[in-house]
Design a protein around this motif. Structure first.
Motif, short mmCIF file in Angstrom:
data_model
loop_
_atom_site.label_atom_id
_atom_site.label_comp_id
_atom_site.label_asym_id
_atom_site.label_seq_id
_atom_site.Cartn_x
_atom_site.Cartn_y
_atom_site.Cartn_z
N THR A 13 0.86 -1.17 0.00
CA THR A 13 0.00 0.00 0.00
C THR A 13 0.90 1.22 0.00
OG1 THR A 13 -1.63 -1.21 1.33
CG2 THR A 13 -1.90 1.19 1.17
N PRO A 14 1.17 1.82 -1.16
CA PRO A 14 2.12 2.94 -1.21
C PRO A 14 1.69 4.11 -0.33
CG PRO A 14 1.63 2.11 -3.40
CD PRO A 14 0.65 1.47 -2.48
N SER A 15 2.67 4.72 0.29
CA SER A 15 2.39 5.95 1.03
C SER A 15 2.21 7.09 0.05
CB SER A 15 3.54 6.28 1.98
OG SER A 15 3.37 7.57 2.54
N PRO A 16 1.21 7.94 0.26
CA PRO A 16 1.06 9.11 -0.61
C PRO A 16 2.03 10.23 -0.28
CG PRO A 16 -0.64 9.12 1.08
CD PRO A 16 0.12 7.83 1.25
N LEU A 17 2.85 10.04 0.76
CA LEU A 17 3.69 11.14 1.26
C LEU A 17 5.15 11.01 0.89
CD1 LEU A 17 2.25 11.36 4.90
CD2 LEU A 17 1.48 12.58 2.86
N THR A 18 5.58 9.85 0.42
CA THR A 18 7.01 9.61 0.27
C THR A 18 7.41 9.42 -1.18
OG1 THR A 18 6.82 7.19 0.48
CG2 THR A 18 7.01 8.46 2.51
N VAL A 19 8.70 9.55 -1.44
CA VAL A 19 9.24 9.30 -2.77
C VAL A 19 9.05 7.82 -3.10
CG1 VAL A 19 11.30 9.38 -4.23
CG2 VAL A 19 10.93 11.14 -2.47
N GLU A 20 8.37 7.55 -4.20
CA GLU A 20 8.09 6.20 -4.68
C GLU A 20 7.17 5.40 -3.76
OE1 GLU A 20 8.67 5.40 -7.61
OE2 GLU A 20 10.13 6.92 -8.17
N GLY A 21 6.54 6.05 -2.77
CA GLY A 21 5.54 5.36 -1.95
C GLY A 21 6.09 4.39 -0.93
N VAL A 22 7.38 4.47 -0.62
CA VAL A 22 7.98 3.52 0.32
C VAL A 22 7.63 3.90 1.75
CG1 VAL A 22 9.88 2.94 -1.22
CG2 VAL A 22 10.14 4.83 0.39
N LYS A 23 7.70 2.91 2.64
CA LYS A 23 7.58 3.10 4.07
C LYS A 23 8.72 2.34 4.74
CE LYS A 23 2.48 3.03 3.87
NZ LYS A 23 1.26 2.34 4.38
N GLY A 24 9.00 2.68 6.01
CA GLY A 24 10.00 1.94 6.75
C GLY A 24 9.46 0.61 7.24
N MET A 25 10.38 -0.31 7.57
CA MET A 25 9.92 -1.61 8.08
C MET A 25 10.99 -2.33 8.90
SD MET A 25 11.81 -3.92 6.27
CE MET A 25 10.90 -5.32 6.87
N GLY A 26 12.13 -1.73 9.14
CA GLY A 26 13.23 -2.48 9.76
C GLY A 26 12.93 -3.03 11.14
N GLU A 27 12.09 -2.33 11.91
CA GLU A 27 11.80 -2.78 13.27
C GLU A 27 10.58 -3.69 13.36
OE1 GLU A 27 12.56 0.80 16.12
OE2 GLU A 27 12.08 1.61 14.15
N GLY A 28 9.79 -3.74 12.29
CA GLY A 28 8.49 -4.38 12.37
C GLY A 28 8.52 -5.82 12.83
N GLY A 29 9.48 -6.61 12.35
CA GLY A 29 9.52 -8.02 12.71
C GLY A 29 9.64 -8.25 14.21
N ALA A 30 10.27 -7.31 14.93
CA ALA A 30 10.51 -7.48 16.36
C ALA A 30 9.35 -7.01 17.21
CB ALA A 30 11.78 -6.71 16.76
N ILE A 31 8.39 -6.29 16.63
CA ILE A 31 7.32 -5.67 17.42
C ILE A 31 6.26 -6.67 17.86
CG2 ILE A 31 5.38 -4.05 17.24
CD1 ILE A 31 7.25 -2.26 15.55
N ALA A 32 5.87 -7.55 16.97
CA ALA A 32 4.69 -8.38 17.20
C ALA A 32 4.91 -9.70 17.91
CB ALA A 32 3.99 -8.64 15.87
N PRO A 33 6.08 -10.36 17.82
CA PRO A 33 6.19 -11.71 18.40
C PRO A 33 5.81 -11.81 19.87
CG PRO A 33 8.01 -11.34 16.90
CD PRO A 33 7.28 -10.02 17.02
#
Length: 790
Positions: free
Chosen positions: A728-748
């Protein structure tokens, strides 16, 4: 967009061969002639006054060159800790701890450095450090944050008058009113486990005075420019005469986006000794002294309507900061982020919160992968499961009923943050399908036949990423969050890329090269990459907060497009066409629709850099550009994690049978790298959920000072992950990217906690404390009433 050829593809990482062949260079691999080594005398007490320090015996050891105490450096080095800006959080709200590089007058946690011993080898320095005699007057420690709030508690910082560093309240709506109308209100207390980043490479520093009077610092960091600015300020040293080099870094995870006393002291000692000085952290020092993370107490209330609608939330959050406030991230930030994240991906209009950030006689707590989100998600998602149990409602149905739907974005949350875009409902439904949610009853029965309790846990969350400067401004954090990139093309068409972000395993060389290659028509192998050297890169804010692909990538693409514009002007001149009629394709610039009329990128580079007589009149030579890019205040990624576990009721052991992740981080640049980031994060989250705990006794002594006591996950503990994606591209960023580096550690932690509680639901199990050790799980499967009956 049609010309993007490499972005979105799993391009093989160009960084890896060097690491796989043992050719990486870490701080300890930098060997300089005449290097001296420093070891620190560290306090054995959690709380004590320093009456005297006798260094005579240690100075008599052959090879010892200098011993410095806190009194020796007090006038030369400013106290550490970068406070919130006082106009945002005045002293009545936030009290700034004075944090000396070496303790002066008093120690406040076990392991606090008291003296620095410089010797010809680390072995001599360590032996001599044991001979430094420190006369302490022991004081009563305060170890638990709730005890620190009690009247008459020992004071960590006497000048405060109490142990509260920050007290802040906030919210929106009328929680009292909606609770009065609620069908029921759930009330639970959660206590999350103190743990740490624990990278393979600990902290490491090496400093040298150069012949020209400048100072060079090699350090294992995520933020070289920020380290330069802070170390120069603390030392009162001219910043232009300090060069910071971040070589290869063996893991950071947020720990290494700080500035530490050891970095400052290594520089100061190199200046005093006029020789290189090195310090390499050992594993015991890491557990004792590197910042800890995520010890929070949350008292949460959630009100529900009879149909399962979440009406409102009230939360009191007590954050245990340890002895000091970190530099440059004020330590209350952990608890503040928890408060901001608690509403999650749900439509909640009534929310009241209170944050109490409290000092104790423990190691300082600061940011580590996720920063407040894992505790927030644990609280929110476990409360949702408990509510579903109370309502007799399916857990997934309850979540879907309350989630923000895709058509509602952008969505202004109850905390005032604007969620730019998201797919929480879609991610949950996709994860449920991947997990065969409808087949759970069958699998549960099969496990029961083997004498195991099987449970499935759902965790769905929305993650703040990027954190542009405008996010920090209202919080009073004293730094920015723009980033930078410089692109320079040589006469043969090779591209030199230098960036202000810092890669310590994330694959930035590959990711950024994919972006540059698509813009300029070159190959990934044509792009060299420089980072981590303050003399060779534009000023940038490093890597933290899942920001690099947005902030750094935005700068990279901006610089590349500036170069491309000039390439098109030069190509238009050479081909005698308008630049607007041209397009960049791999290796060439061609007339749109006429591929036979083109010029090679290499020829354009040679004309611009070497054969400038071929340029149009008025065009400057060279193909070079720098871009500074300040990203939007925040972008929101989202994901659903589902854990399926088997619990052995006799031993309390938990086996993760399956683990499913559906991640939405906007437009994916390199799916292979994204998957790797998810996998690494999940492994850390499993450690948080099941194993890791920095345990203190009542005297403030850390009981987990080795890997025999502090357990981390091994390959045997981490299952094969099943990963799905939504973009789901972000409407605010260049090329619609979002960050994700921490995401894997948040939910387990939440997913596994919910799975264990589901497996043991027949016992009324709920999870209010982590980690889920076998002892704790066994007690859940054997509640006191069943034990007494037996």
């Amino acid at each position: 967009m049609a010309l993007m050829k490499l972005v979105g593809r799993p391009v093989r990482r160009v960084e890896d061969p060097r690491f796989l062949r043992g050719r990486a260079t870490y701080v300890d691999d930098v060997r300089l002639p005449g290097t001296l080594h420093v070891a620190f005398v560290r306090s054995p007490h959690a709380h004590a006054r320093i009456l005297a320090i006798d260094t005579r015996a240690a100075l008599g050891v052959a090879g010892v060159r200098r011993i410095s105490t806190g009194e020796d450096v007090a006038d030369a080095l400013k106290p550490m800790g970068l406070p919130f800006r006082p106009e945002v959080f005045p002293p009545s709200v936030f009290k700034q701890c004075r944090w000396p590089c070496l303790a002066v007058g008093k120690v406040r946690y076990v392991g606090e450095p008291v003296a620095a011993v410089v010797a010809e080898t680390r072995y001599i320095a360590e032996d001599a450090a044991e001979l430094v005699a420190v006369d302490y007057q022991a004081l009563d420690p305060v170890v638990e944050p709730e005890a620190a709030l009690a009247p008459g508690a020992p004071l960590v910082h006497e000048e405060f008058g109490d142990n509260v560093v920050m007290r802040l309240t906030g919210g929106q709506g009328d929680v009292d009113a909606v609770f009065r109308d609620a069908a029921f209100v759930l009330r639970e207390r959660f206590h999350t486990n103190r743990h740490c980043a624990h990278p393979m490479e600990g902290r490491a520093t090496l400093a040298r005075m150069e012949a020209n009077g400048e100072l060079t610092l090699w350090t294992s960091t995520q933020t070289p420019h920020l380290v330069r600015s802070r170390v120069a300020d603390i030392m009162s040293w001219p910043e232009q005469r300090l060069r910071v080099i971040g070589p290869d870094v063996g893991g950071g995870f947020g720990l290494k986006c700080h500035v530490f006393p050891e970095e400052v002291l290594t520089c100061w000692l190199a200046l005093q000794m006029q020789a290189p000085v090195k310090w390499i952290e050992d594993r015991r020092e890491h557990l004792l002294n590197s910042f800890h993370a995520k010890e929070d107490i949350v008292e949460c209330e959630m009100g529900f309507a009879a149909d399962g609608t979440v009406l409102g939330i009230r939360a009191k959050i007590i954050g245990d900061l340890g002895a000091y406030s970190a530099d440059p991230w004020p330590s209350p930030f952990e608890a503040l982020q928890l408060a901001a994240a608690l509403p999650g991906p749900y439509r909640i209009r009534h929310y009241a919160w209170e944050v109490l950030a409290v000092c104790t006689n423990k190691t300082t707590l600061s940011v580590y992968r996720g920063v407040g989100l894992p505790p927030a998600v644990l609280v929110q998602e476990h409360m949702m499961d408990l509510a579903a149990r109370r309502l007799g409602m399916d857990r997934a149905e309850l979540r879907l009923k309350n989630m923000i739907r895709p058509e509602e974005f952008p969505y202004v949350s109850v905390t005032g943050l604007t969620y730019d875009s998201g797919s929480s409902t879609d991610a949950l439904e996709k994860a449920l399908a991947m997990a065969d949610y409808t087949g759970l009853a069958r699998r549960r029965a099969e496990a029961a036949g083997r004498g195991r309790y099987l449970g499935l846990g759902i965790c769905t969350y929305i993650e703040m990423t990027t954190f542009g400067t405008r996010y920090w401004t209202p919080l009073g954090i004293q730094h920015c969050a723009y980033d930078s990139a410089t692109i320079r093309m040589d006469p043969a068409g090779g591209v030199a890329l230098s960036v202000g972000t810092f890669s310590h395993g994330q694959g930035h060389h590959t990711t950024y090269a994919q972006m540059v290659a698509d813009e300029l028509g070159v190959e990934v192998g044509d792009i060299s990459f420089t980072q981590g050297d303050t003399q060779a890169t534009p000023y940038g804010w490093g890597t933290w907060g899942s920001r690099s692909v947005v902030a750094g990538g935005g700068a990279v693409i901006g610089a590349a497009r500036k170069v491309k514009e000039k390439m098109l002007r030069i190509a238009g001149h050479l081909l005698e066409v308008s630049p607007g009629d041209l397009e960049v394709v791999p290796g060439r610039v061609q007339v749109k629709g006429v591929p036979t009329k083109s010029v090679a990128v290499r020829e354009l580079a040679r004309a611009a850099v070497f054969a400038a007589w071929r340029l149009p009149a008025g065009e400057e030579p060279g193909l070079e550009a720098t871009q500074y890019y300040d990203p939007p205040p925040v972008t929101f990624a989202n994901a659903t994690h589902i854990a399926e576990v088997e619990v052995d009721g006799d031993t309390g052991t938990v086996k993760i049978v399956r683990y499913i992740v559906v991640e939405d981080c906007g437009r994916i640049v390199n799916p292979m790298i994204v998957d790797a980031q998810v996998m690494g994060g999940v492994a850390q989250g499993i450690g948080n959920a099941l194993l890791e705990h920095l345990r203190y006794d009542e005297n403030g002594q850390l009981l987990t000072t080795s890997l025999m006591d502090y357990l981390v996950p091994t390959a045997a503990d981490v299952p094969a992950l099943e990963i799905g994606h939504i973009e789901t591209p972000s409407p605010l960023t260049v090329e619609g990217v979002k960050g994700m580096g921490e995401g894997g550690a948040i939910a387990p932690p939440a997913a596994i906690a919910n799975a264990v509680a589901d497996a043991l639901a027949s016992f009324g199990a709920k999870v209010n404390e982590l980690p889920l050790t076998p002892e704790r799980v066994w007690e859940m499967a054997h509640p006191p009433q069943s034990r007494s009956h037996a």
